[in-house]
Design a protein around this motif. Sequence first.
Motif: not given
Length: 287
Positions: A169-198
Motif C-alpha cells: 500500500v502506498f498513500l501519497t500526500s501533498n501535505n495540504t493538511r496534517e494527517l491524523s496520528e492514527a494514520l501516520k502510526r500505521r505507515c512507514l514514512f517517506l519524504h520525497i524532495d526535489y532530486p539533486d541535479a545529478n
Amino acid sequence: MVFDSPKAVVEALTGADYLPDERIAQVVFLAERLDKPVLVEGPAGVGKTELAKAVATITGRPLIRLQCYEGLDDAKALYEWNYKKQLLRIQSDVDHDWDSISHDIFSEEFLLARPLLEAIRSPEPVVLLIDEVDRIEVETEALLLEILSDFQVSIPELGTMHATTQPMVFLTSNNTRELSEALKRRCLFLHIDYPDANREKEILSARVPGLSDHLAKQVAQVARSIRGLDLKKAPSVSETIDWARTLLALSVEDVDEEVLGDTLHVLLKYQTDIEKAAKEFTSSTQA
Ligand SMILES: Nc1ncnc2c1ncn2[C@@H]1O[C@H](COP(=O)(O)OP(=O)(O)OP(=O)(O)O)[C@@H](O)[C@H]1O
Ligand SMILES: [Mg+2]
C-alpha cells in the motif's frame, strides 16, 4: 517478486525508468519486508504517484488506485450494495419469502467492490495506491485504518473480509493538511524532495528520449538554481521534463539567456515567478 536488498530495489526501479534515491529504495524494501503501508509525502510533481506505479511494474502486481477527494465516502472507497440488482431480485420473488430474500440480497453477489475492497479481495497480490489522501476530511481517514493495520474490511451484513494476499500500500500526500496520528502510526514514512541535479539529469535522460547528455545536465542545473529562488511555486520534476521536451522540439543545443527567457513559462506558472527568474538569471550572468 521479493528483493533481497535496497540495492536490488534501486536496480529494478531504474530498469523501470524510475530513478530513486537511497532513501526511496530503502523504504520500498522495508515496506515489502515488514508488510507495512508507505506514506509518501512531498511537493507536487516529485514522483510520489509514479513511485507506486513503478513498484507495481517491478513486482508484476496490478495497480489498484483510489483517488481521494473532498467528500469521498465509504460507498466510493470501500463498497456499496447494488440496489438495482437487489430490487430486481425482490421483484422477481413470487413467494415473498422475505427471510430468504434478505439473506440473498446481502450476499457477495450483490456487492459492488470499490478500490479498497477490491484490493482486499484480489486473488493475486496488488499494489494499492491511495492517492492524495490529504484531500479527504480527517474524519474520513477512519475508513482507511482497518485496511492499513489489519488488511481487512468489515461489512456489517457479511462479516469481516480478510486479505487473501498481502497488498503493498502506498498513500501519497501533498501535505495540504496534517494527517491524523492514527494514520501516520500505521505507515512507514517517506519524504520525497526535489532530486539533486545529478538524479534529475538521470530522470530527464530516462524520460525524454533523444535528449543529449549535455542538455540534460544543463536543464537539471538550471532547474536546481531556479528552485533556490524565493518563488510562489518552484518547478517540479514534471515541469523540468516538459521544459526538456520543449528545448528538444525547438532544436535547442545550449540553454542561454535568450532561450531561457523564451521558454521560462514552461517551467514556471506564475508571472511574478517568471519575472523574478528572468531578472535573476540576467543579473547573475552579467555579474
Ligand atoms: N524519480 C523519478 N524517476 C523518473 N521519473 C520521475 C521521477 N520523479 C518524477 N518523475 C516524473 O515526474 C512526473 C510527475 O511525477 P508524479 O505524478 O508521480 O508526481 P507527484 O509527486 O505524484 O505529484 P502530485 O503531488 O502533483 O500528484 C512523472 O510522470 C515522471 O515522469
Ligand atoms: Mg501524484
